[in-house]
Design an enzyme around this catalytic site. Structure first.
Site, short mmCIF file in Angstrom:
data_model
loop_
_atom_site.label_atom_id
_atom_site.label_comp_id
_atom_site.label_asym_id
_atom_site.label_seq_id
_atom_site.Cartn_x
_atom_site.Cartn_y
_atom_site.Cartn_z
N MET A 43 0.85 -1.19 0.00
CA MET A 43 0.00 0.00 0.00
C MET A 43 0.88 1.24 0.00
O MET A 43 1.67 1.46 0.93
CB MET A 43 -0.93 0.00 1.22
CG MET A 43 -1.98 -1.10 1.18
SD MET A 43 -3.04 -1.17 2.65
CE MET A 43 -1.96 -2.07 3.79
N ARG A 92 -6.36 -2.49 3.37
CA ARG A 92 -6.71 -1.40 4.28
C ARG A 92 -7.39 -1.85 5.56
O ARG A 92 -7.30 -1.18 6.58
CB ARG A 92 -7.55 -0.37 3.51
CG ARG A 92 -6.64 0.53 2.68
CD ARG A 92 -7.29 1.12 1.47
NE ARG A 92 -6.31 1.97 0.79
CZ ARG A 92 -5.32 1.51 0.02
NH1 ARG A 92 -5.19 0.22 -0.19
NH2 ARG A 92 -4.46 2.34 -0.55
N CYS A 114 -2.54 -1.49 -10.14
CA CYS A 114 -2.75 -0.10 -9.71
C CYS A 114 -3.40 0.70 -10.83
O CYS A 114 -2.90 0.71 -11.96
CB CYS A 114 -1.43 0.55 -9.30
SG CYS A 114 -1.62 2.24 -8.71
#
Length: 338
Positions: A23, A239, A105
């Site tokens: 991340m 996350r 991404c």
């Protein structure tokens, strides 16, 4: 002391069942050290680093890590086979256990550089990149990808992408089980809006049982993650593990049978590392920003975050601030329990 190669290989293989996603701006070395304390057996990933940066940049800043972080993979961005091969060799020399190619991404900057999710439209180029890296190193080369790009909802196209990379030398695929929308959605929206299709990852494993398939995307509870493991090789949290790091600890305990440790004990295990980093001149805020979610959903959690957020940026901030945060958190928890 360096671990014997056989022990390191065994740890690497076992770590496939649980990993923490790469991340940007989050999974730096301080975050990874914390996550290693929470999940001793998990596989950790760096932030994405472009191959050019690895070759030309400050390698200690970009690649440096504490050996306790292993098993550890370097995620690379790029689409030039020769540069990726050179960067992979550097990663191997630095002691990384794996090199992962980013094909997921969706940001505009990444698209402009012709890497990330847009590479799913160029499976032959990705295969060339994988082959170049696999030919340059002995450590595993892996791929993190989406299901497709924009309105491409063809499983056959997805399978073709995987097959070409697998034939080139990638034996493991981390599947973020959504499409990437390259126009009209922000990177944040790309993590939330395109529908999840876990069944494609399951079908991939059924169709190509010799490949290792790890599922990523939308896994936010122990139960949701554990439900995937009978059919797949592993799960990757992103996350959810960052904002609620104790979830990572709970998931590893569920997978291994290890006892759950209290949040305070896990935090106190960080003290030697924090003291060492402060002694090297690092500001406390660079570490505590990764700790803010430890008491997520718990009595006193907001106060814990507030004390650290307001105090860590001040000159001279040290472990005393963390003790203050713990004291406030305990006091509020005791009031709730009374």
């Amino acid at each position: 002391m360096t671990q014997p190669a056989s022990d390191a290989a065994a740890r690497y293989t076992a770590s496939l069942r649980l990993s923490v996603a790469p991340m940007m701006d989050w999974t730096d070395r301080h975050c990874r050290y914390f996550h290693r304390l929470l999940a001793p057996g998990a596989r950790l990933y760096t932030e994405m680093v472009h191959a050019n940066a690895v070759i030309q940049g400050d390698r200690e800043r970009l690649l440096g890590f504490d050996r306790s972080e292993q098993p550890l993979a370097l995620q690379l961005g790029g689409s030039d086979p020769a540069l990726l091969a050179q960067a992979a060799r550097i990663a191997q020399d630095w002691g990384y256990d794996e090199v992962n190619l980013n094909c997921g991404c969706p940001s505009d900057r990444v698209q402009a550089g012709r890497f990330g999710a847009c590479l799913m439209r160029e499976p032959a180029l990705v295969a060339e990149c994988v082959a170049a890296m696999a030919g340059a190193v002995e450590i595993p080369i892996t791929v993190k990808c989406r299901l497709g790009v924009d309105e491409d909802n063809s499983y056959e196209n997805f399978l073709n992408f995987v097959d070409q990379s697998a034939n080139a030398g990638s034996a493991m695929f981390i599947v973020h089980a959504r499409n990437a929308w390259l126009k009209g959605l922000s990177p944040k929206e790309n993590r939330e809006v395109p529908p999840l299709r876990y069944e494609w990852a399951h079908q991939l494993k059924a169709d190509r049982p010799q490949l290792q398939v790890v599922l990523n995307g939308g896994l936010a509870t122990v139960e949701a993650a554990q439900a995937q493991l009978p059919a797949l090789d592993g799960v990757m949290l992103g996350r959810a593990a960052y904002h609620d790091p104790y979830l990572l600890h709970r998931l590893e305990a569920a997978q291994t049978g290890a006892p759950l440790l209290p949040r305070e004990a896990l935090l106190r295990a960080m003290r030697p590392y924090i003291d060492e980093q402060l002694g090297r001149g690092l500001a406390l805020k660079h570490i505590t920003r990764h700790l803010l979610g430890l008491y997520h959903g718990q009595p006193g959690g907001r106060a814990f975050r507030q004390v650290l957020s307001e105090g860590a940026h001040r000159a001279g901030a040290d472990w005393t601030l963390i003790e203050q945060a713990l004291a406030v958190t305990r006091a509020q928890a005791e009031r709730v329990a009374a």
